[in-house]
Design a protein around this motif. Structure first.
Motif, PDB file in Angstrom:
ATOM      1  N   LEU A  17      27.184  51.014  20.711  1.00 17.78           N
ATOM      2  CA  LEU A  17      26.058  50.486  21.490  1.00 17.78           C
ATOM      3  C   LEU A  17      25.033  51.583  21.773  1.00 17.78           C
ATOM      4  CD1 LEU A  17      27.765  48.115  24.100  1.00 17.78           C
ATOM      5  CD2 LEU A  17      25.990  47.466  22.466  1.00 17.78           C
ATOM      6  N   ARG A  18      25.523  52.746  22.194  1.00 23.58           N
ATOM      7  CA  ARG A  18      24.611  53.863  22.462  1.00 23.58           C
ATOM      8  C   ARG A  18      23.883  54.291  21.191  1.00 23.58           C
ATOM      9  NH1 ARG A  18      28.954  55.701  25.744  1.00 23.58           N
ATOM     10  NH2 ARG A  18      29.641  57.091  24.069  1.00 23.58           N
ATOM     11  N   LYS A  19      24.616  54.295  20.084  1.00 27.85           N
ATOM     12  CA  LYS A  19      24.003  54.695  18.811  1.00 27.85           C
ATOM     13  C   LYS A  19      22.912  53.706  18.411  1.00 27.85           C
ATOM     14  CE  LYS A  19      26.881  55.950  15.616  1.00 27.85           C
ATOM     15  NZ  LYS A  19      27.849  55.831  14.488  1.00 27.85           N
ATOM     16  N   LEU A  20      23.218  52.411  18.517  1.00 25.94           N
ATOM     17  CA  LEU A  20      22.242  51.388  18.140  1.00 25.94           C
ATOM     18  C   LEU A  20      21.014  51.430  19.032  1.00 25.94           C
ATOM     19  CD1 LEU A  20      21.368  48.876  16.547  1.00 25.94           C
ATOM     20  CD2 LEU A  20      22.779  47.494  18.074  1.00 25.94           C
TER      21      LEU A  20
ATOM     22  N   VAL B 287      16.057  42.806  12.142  1.00 25.12           N
ATOM     23  CA  VAL B 287      15.896  44.269  12.191  1.00 25.12           C
ATOM     24  C   VAL B 287      17.151  44.916  12.748  1.00 25.12           C
ATOM     25  CG1 VAL B 287      14.652  46.147  13.334  1.00 25.12           C
ATOM     26  CG2 VAL B 287      13.385  44.247  12.322  1.00 25.12           C
ATOM     27  N   LEU B 288      17.694  44.361  13.814  1.00 26.93           N
ATOM     28  CA  LEU B 288      18.897  44.931  14.425  1.00 26.93           C
ATOM     29  C   LEU B 288      20.091  44.858  13.477  1.00 26.93           C
ATOM     30  CD1 LEU B 288      18.467  43.442  18.012  1.00 26.93           C
ATOM     31  CD2 LEU B 288      18.317  45.858  17.390  1.00 26.93           C
TER      32      LEU B 288
ATOM     33  N   LEU C 128      26.609  44.844  17.816  1.00 23.30           N
ATOM     34  CA  LEU C 128      25.470  44.059  17.347  1.00 23.30           C
ATOM     35  C   LEU C 128      25.452  42.684  18.008  1.00 23.30           C
ATOM     36  CD1 LEU C 128      23.093  43.641  15.378  1.00 23.30           C
ATOM     37  CD2 LEU C 128      24.759  42.851  13.686  1.00 23.30           C
ATOM     38  N   VAL C 129      26.599  42.035  18.075  1.00 24.84           N
ATOM     39  CA  VAL C 129      26.678  40.698  18.681  1.00 24.84           C
ATOM     40  C   VAL C 129      26.274  40.758  20.152  1.00 24.84           C
ATOM     41  CG1 VAL C 129      28.285  38.894  19.411  1.00 24.84           C
ATOM     42  CG2 VAL C 129      28.368  39.762  17.065  1.00 24.84           C
ATOM     43  N   LEU C 130      26.731  41.753  20.872  1.00 27.27           N
ATOM     44  CA  LEU C 130      26.399  41.872  22.293  1.00 27.27           C
ATOM     45  C   LEU C 130      24.898  42.046  22.500  1.00 27.27           C
ATOM     46  CD1 LEU C 130      29.307  44.180  23.548  1.00 27.27           C
ATOM     47  CD2 LEU C 130      28.999  41.745  24.017  1.00 27.27           C
TER      48      LEU C 130
END
Length: 249
Positions: free
Chosen positions: A8-11, A68-69, A112-114
């Motif tokens: 999550l932090r990386k994304l 995009v994500l 990604l889903v979150l």
């Protein structure tokens, strides 16, 4: 959970991810606002009589966000880390920290889903609320199931982009094709003019989870539509996971 938090932090640390978040969240409400004068005139003139999809249909233009994500969460791993070491990629360091590739993919998928589910919830709420404010009694309140289906559609679209990027290991090609297909010329929709089987392509069939008034060549029950799109995503993710396991970093 530590691995999910790390992903999550990386994304969320990627500038391109924030482009997807901002664009995906704002485009649909802005389109509702810009189209409001035309929509009011069409309702008053009686040329727009089916209002069942009012607001929900505009969510389609915001799909660039989850696309995009879905792409960047994978493609960022294959991007060169700098000019000093053009052959070095983030994936090398990631696999050094997490050698178990399936655990890594599971964490990336969860992150990604979150993120996309949260974005879709905010965007859907904002778009439908603005539609209610602008059009009042002319805008029917969608059933909770349709709202949930719209959020699911966004999430599955992100996973579609994610799976394709896993397979191609390239972010430019899948993102370009997906954006063109969703906003410029829908190749999937054109294919439905050739064969009814194209109605079961993921982007076409998935829309029937929450859209009711479009001229779909083949009408699919919302639950069936969700199952078909989910099956597409599961199959593509399975292929991507196998390739990710077997390929060199």
């Amino acid at each position: 959970m530590n691995l999910v938090r790390a992903e999550l932090r990386k994304l969320l640390g990627l500038p391109t991810a924030w482009v997807g978040l901002v664009l995906g969240t704002l485009i649909a409400p802005v389109i509702v606002l810009l189209n409001a004068p035309y929509t009011r005139r069409a309702i008053a003139a009686g040329t727009l009589t089916d209002l069942s999809d009012l607001g929900l249909r505009d969510l389609g233009v915001g799909l660039i966000g989850p696309m995009v994500l879905g792409v960047i969460v994978v493609s960022s791993e294959y991007t060169s880390t700098g000019r000093d070491a053009p052959g070095a990629r983030q994936l090398t360091a990631t696999l050094a920290a997490v050698p178990h590739r399936l655990r890594l993919l599971l964490a990336k998928t969860t992150a990604l889903v979150l993120v996309v589910a949260a974005q879709a919830t905010v965007t859907t709420a904002a778009t439908l609320t603005l539609t209610q404010v602008l059009h009042g009694e002319h805008a029917p309140v969608p059933a909770p199931g349709r709202v949930a289906a719209a959020i699911l559609y966004w999430t599955l679209t992100a996973l579609l982009a994610y799976a394709i990027t896993l397979i191609t290991r390239n972010g430019i090609v899948p993102l370009t094709l997906l954006i063109i297909n969703s906003s410029v010329v829908s190749v999937s929709y054109l294919l439905t003019k050739v064969t009814d089987l194209a109605s079961y392509l993921p982007d076409i069939v998935g829309a029937q989870m929450f859209i009711r008034g479009s001229d779909f060549p083949v009408e699919v029950h919302p639950v069936t539509a969700g199952l078909v799109m989910t099956a597409w995503i599961v199959a593509l993710l399975a292929v991507g996971a196998v390739l990710f396991q077997r390929r060199d970093a």
